[in-house]
Enzyme design. Structure first.
Site, mmCIF file in Angstrom:
data_model
loop_
_atom_site.group_PDB
_atom_site.id
_atom_site.type_symbol
_atom_site.label_atom_id
_atom_site.label_comp_id
_atom_site.label_asym_id
_atom_site.label_seq_id
_atom_site.Cartn_x
_atom_site.Cartn_y
_atom_site.Cartn_z
ATOM 1 C CB CYS A 1 41.522 -1.140 112.540
ATOM 2 S SG CYS A 1 40.364 -1.623 113.846
ATOM 3 C CG ASN A 2 45.963 -3.143 109.143
ATOM 4 O OD1 ASN A 2 45.864 -3.712 110.236
ATOM 5 N ND2 ASN A 2 46.247 -3.794 108.034
#
Length: 379
Positions: A158-159
Site C-alpha cells: 500500500c505504500n
C-alpha cells in the site's frame, strides 16, 4: 611572517541575483478507475455465506459502505466458484490492464495531454505477478511509443504509490518538458482467500479493486508557472521522506496457504497503532527539512488503510476529522484500494476546489515493511 592581502587578491564575490534552481515536477493531471461491481459489506457476507458473528462484526465496523470487486461466478447453488491461483493471476492481468489503461488515459485527459508524448511510465502493483510487467503490457495495449522508458514496482504494498512517485518525479525533474506517468493498478479481488477465519476476515473486510494515475511535467523554464505543465495548475512535488519500522517487518505480508493453494495476505491487528506511533517522526522530518511545521500544511491526503489506522495517524499528528475527510470518504465509498488510495483522495481534493496558490499539502502512505512514506507538495 604573514602575507598582506590586498583587495585585488581577495576571491571574487559571488554574482548577485538569484541562484539557478532546477524547476520542480508538477502534477498536471490525475485519473482513477474501478472494476467489477459495487457491493455493500452485508452483501459480501451473504454472498460468501459467512455467518460467524465475530467475522460479521469485523465487516460491519469497518466504516466501509461499499467496495468495487470482481467476485467469481456462482455455481448452481448460488455459491461463488473457488478460483485457483492461476485463475487469480489471470484475473489480475485482465483487471490491471483494464483499470490501469482507463486511469492512465484519464490522467492525461485531465492534463490536456495525450499518449503521444509519454516518455516515462512507472507501474505499481502488489495484487498479482506479471512477467513481462504491466508497463510493457500497457505499452502494447494502448499503442504507446515502444521507446518509452518504463519501470515496474512490484510487491511493495500500500505504500508503493509514493515510492513510485518519488522515482517518477526524479525522472521528470531530469527531463524537463517530457511527460511522465505513475500508475497504481490493484486488483485486490485477485488476491483474496475466502474462508470464515478471523485472519482473513480482517483483510477481506477492507480491500477493493481500483487504479489511479498521475501525470507529471517539469517546466523547461524555472520561471514558468505551474500552469505551464499541461495547463492543469497542479501542485509542485517538493520532497519525500520515508521511515521503515524494522520491528514490524512481518506485520503485513503475503504467505503461501498450503490448504487453499494460493497466497494469503496477513495483516497484524496491532499495526494501526504501530504506524500511528511512528507517524510524527517521518512527517516532522519531511516538514522540518522545508522549514515548515504541521500547522503550515493546509491539505492532508492519507492512505485509506482502514478506520483504525486513519484514527491512529490522525490522533498522533493532531489532525482534525476535517483534515482527513477525503481519506475517510474514499474508505467509505471504495474501501482500501492499496497503493492508489491516496490518489483517489487527491482527486477529491481537486474536485472540492479549495486548494489555493501557495498551499502546502502532505501525501502519506503506509504499507509492508512496515513503512511510512510521505511527500510534500505546494500549489
Amino acid at each position: 611572517m604573514s602575507a598582506t592581502v590586498t583587495p585585488d587578491d581577495r576571491p571574487a564575490a559571488p554574482p548577485t541575483g538569484r541562484r539557478h534552481r532546477r524547476p520542480d515536477p508538477v502534477i498536471a493531471g490525475v485519473g482513477t478507475a474501478v472494476a467489477g461491481n459495487p457491493y455493500s459489506q452485508g452483501e459480501l457476507l451473504d454472498l460468501f455465506a459467512i455467518s460467524d458473528p465475530k467475522v460479521r462484526s469485523v465487516f460491519s465496523h469497518s466504516a466501509i459502505e461499499r467496495r468495487f470487486l470482481s467476485v467469481p461466478p456462482s455455481d448452481a447453488d448460488g455459491s461463488p466458484v473457488p478460483e485457483l491461483q492461476g485463475e487469480l493471476l489471470a484475473k489480475h492481468r485482465r483487471l490491471a490492464l483494464d483499470m490501469g489503461g482507463r486511469a492512465l488515459q484519464e490522467s492525461l485527459k485531465n492534463a490536456g495531454l495525450d499518449l503521444s508524448g509519454l516518455g516515462y511510465l512507472c507501474c505499481v502493483t502488489t495484487t498479482g505477478f506479471l512477467t513481462p510487467g504491466l508497463s510493457a503490457l500497457l505499452i502494447r495495449e494502448l499503442g504507446i511509443d515502444p521507446a518509452c522508458h518504463r519501470v515496474d514496482v512490484v510487491g511493495m504494498g500500500c505504500n508503493a504509490g509514493l515510492n513510485a512517485l518519488n522515482a517518477t518525479a526524479a525522472w521528470s525533474a531530469a527531463h524537463p518538458g517530457r511527460l511522465a506517468v505513475m500508475l497504481c493498478a490493484e486488483a485486490c479481488s485477485a488476491a483474496y482467500v475466502i474462508d470464515d477465519s478471523m485472519r482473513t476476515a480482517v483483510v477481506n473486510s477492507l480491500f477493493g479493486d481500483g487504479a489511479a494515475a498521475v501525470a507529471l511535467l517539469t517546466p523547461d523554464d524555472e520561471d514558468a508557472p505551474p500552469t505551464a505543465a499541461g495547463g492543469a495548475g497542479g501542485p509542485r512535488v517538493l520532497s519525500f521522506a520515508s521511515h521503515l519500522i524494522t520491528d514490524a517487518v512481518d506485520a503485513m505480508r503475503f504467505d503461501w496457504d498450503d490448504r487453499q493453494g494460493r497466497f494469503s495476505f496477513f495483516l497484524d491487528p496491532e499495526i494501526p497503532y504501530v504506524v500511528g506511533a511512528h507517524a510524527e517522526r517521518v512527517v516532522d522530518r519531511l516538514l522540518s527539512d522545508a522549514g515548515l511545521r504541521r500547522g503550515d500544511v493546509a491539505h492532508w491526503l492519507v492512505h485509506s488503510g482502514g478506520k483504525k489506522v486513519i484514527d491512529a495517524v490522525r490522533v498522533n499528528l493532531g489532525l482534525t476529522r476535517h483534515d482527513v475527510r477525503h481519506t475517510t470518504g474514499v474508505l467509505r465509498d471504495y474501501g482500501n484500494l492499496s497503493s492508489g488510495s491516496f490518489l483517489f483522495s487527491y482527486e477529491r481534493l481537486l474536485h472540492e476546489g479549495v486548494a489555493a496558490p501557495g498551499d502546502y499539502g502532505v501525501l502519506m502512505t503506509m504499507g509492508p515493511g512496515s513503512t511510512i512514506e510521505t511527500a510534500l507538495v505546494q500549489w
